[in-house]
Design an enzyme around this catalytic site. Structure first.
Site, PDB file in Angstrom:
ATOM      1  N   GLU A  89      29.908 -94.331  46.919  1.00 33.97           N
ATOM      2  CA  GLU A  89      28.548 -94.028  46.451  1.00 33.97           C
ATOM      3  C   GLU A  89      28.130 -95.031  45.362  1.00 33.97           C
ATOM      4  OE1 GLU A  89      26.868 -91.832  48.011  1.00 33.97           O
ATOM      5  OE2 GLU A  89      28.062 -90.065  48.491  1.00 33.97           O
ATOM      6  N   CYS A 180      11.699 -96.464  65.144  1.00 30.16           N
ATOM      7  CA  CYS A 180      11.429 -95.036  64.924  1.00 30.16           C
ATOM      8  C   CYS A 180      11.009 -94.791  63.473  1.00 30.16           C
ATOM      9  CB  CYS A 180      12.657 -94.205  65.291  1.00 30.16           C
ATOM     10  SG  CYS A 180      13.005 -94.211  67.062  1.00 30.16           S
TER      11      CYS A 180
HETATM   12 ZN   LIG Z   1      15.232 -94.984  67.127  1.00 27.51          ZN
END
Ligand SMILES: [Zn+2]
Length: 205
Positions: A89, A180
């Site tokens: 992290e 997307c």
């Molecule tokens: Zn995608």
């Protein structure tokens, strides 16, 4: 031993901590003393995952929670005898981490760094950009996009409405590919991580 910095970067759900655990396990099998550094406020499963995967292994290793990701405290926390330092992290550590990694490498230590490369706005996260520049080796790992379920994801898309940089919790994010992400950002949709919801939204005109 020659010093070395390896950075493992990627979005959420890409397996960064799993890869870090694999490299730590490899070092432990070789008998190298390992110290794992994690920001103390990280509530993700990665600390437990690393812990769980390594607990049964022989060798010298320990996990050191670093309060508030304050890398300036590392002088007091890092074991001088640890030949391998694994930072998980890393995006939550402050910028002092970069100089520490350089110093550890100069001391001949193996430095393994895992972290989110970008925040949910496509901006370099914390010191990860600099760390990737100074590293000897950078590996980018990827989740599968949860929307098209075909392309490699590249970003942790935030599903909640908060606008601060750090909102901890895997349920607040999903991994999306570039196409997307553009589509969802343009639409402002927050469909959640349930893949069946993507199809429902897809069908909505
Ligand atoms: Zn995608």
């Amino acid at each position: 031993m020659a010093g070395y910095i390896k950075v493992i970067a990627g979005e959420m759900f890409s397996g960064k901590s799993t890869e870090l655990a694999r490299l730590v396990e490899r070092a432990l099998i070789a008998g190298l003393p390992v110290q794992v550094l994690v920001p103390a406020f990280s509530h993700r499963g990665s600390v437990r995952d690393v812990d769980g995967r390594l607990a049964a292994l022989p060798g010298q290793w320990s996990i050191v929670p670093v309060p508030d990701g304050a890398a300036e405290r590392l002088d007091q926390l890092v074991d001088p005898g640890a030949l391998v330092l694994a930072v998980d992290e890393a995006q939550f550590f402050d910028a002092h981490l970069v100089d520490y990694c350089r110093r550890w490498r100069a001391e001949g230590r193996q430095v393994l760094v895992a972290g989110l490369d970008m925040d949910y706005r496509e901006q370099p996260f914390g010191a990860m950009g600099e760390l990737m520049c100074i590293a000897n080796e950078v590996v980018k790992v990827h989740a599968v996009c949860t929307r098209c379920r075909q392309a490699d994801a590249f970003i942790s898309h935030r599903l909640s409405d908060e606008s601060v940089q750090v909102v901890v919790g895997e349920h607040n994010y999903t991994a999306l590919c570039c196409d997307c992400y553009q589509a969802e950002t343009a639409r402002g949709a927050k469909p959640g991580r349930d893949p069946s919801r993507w199809d429902t939204l897809e069908a909505t005109p």
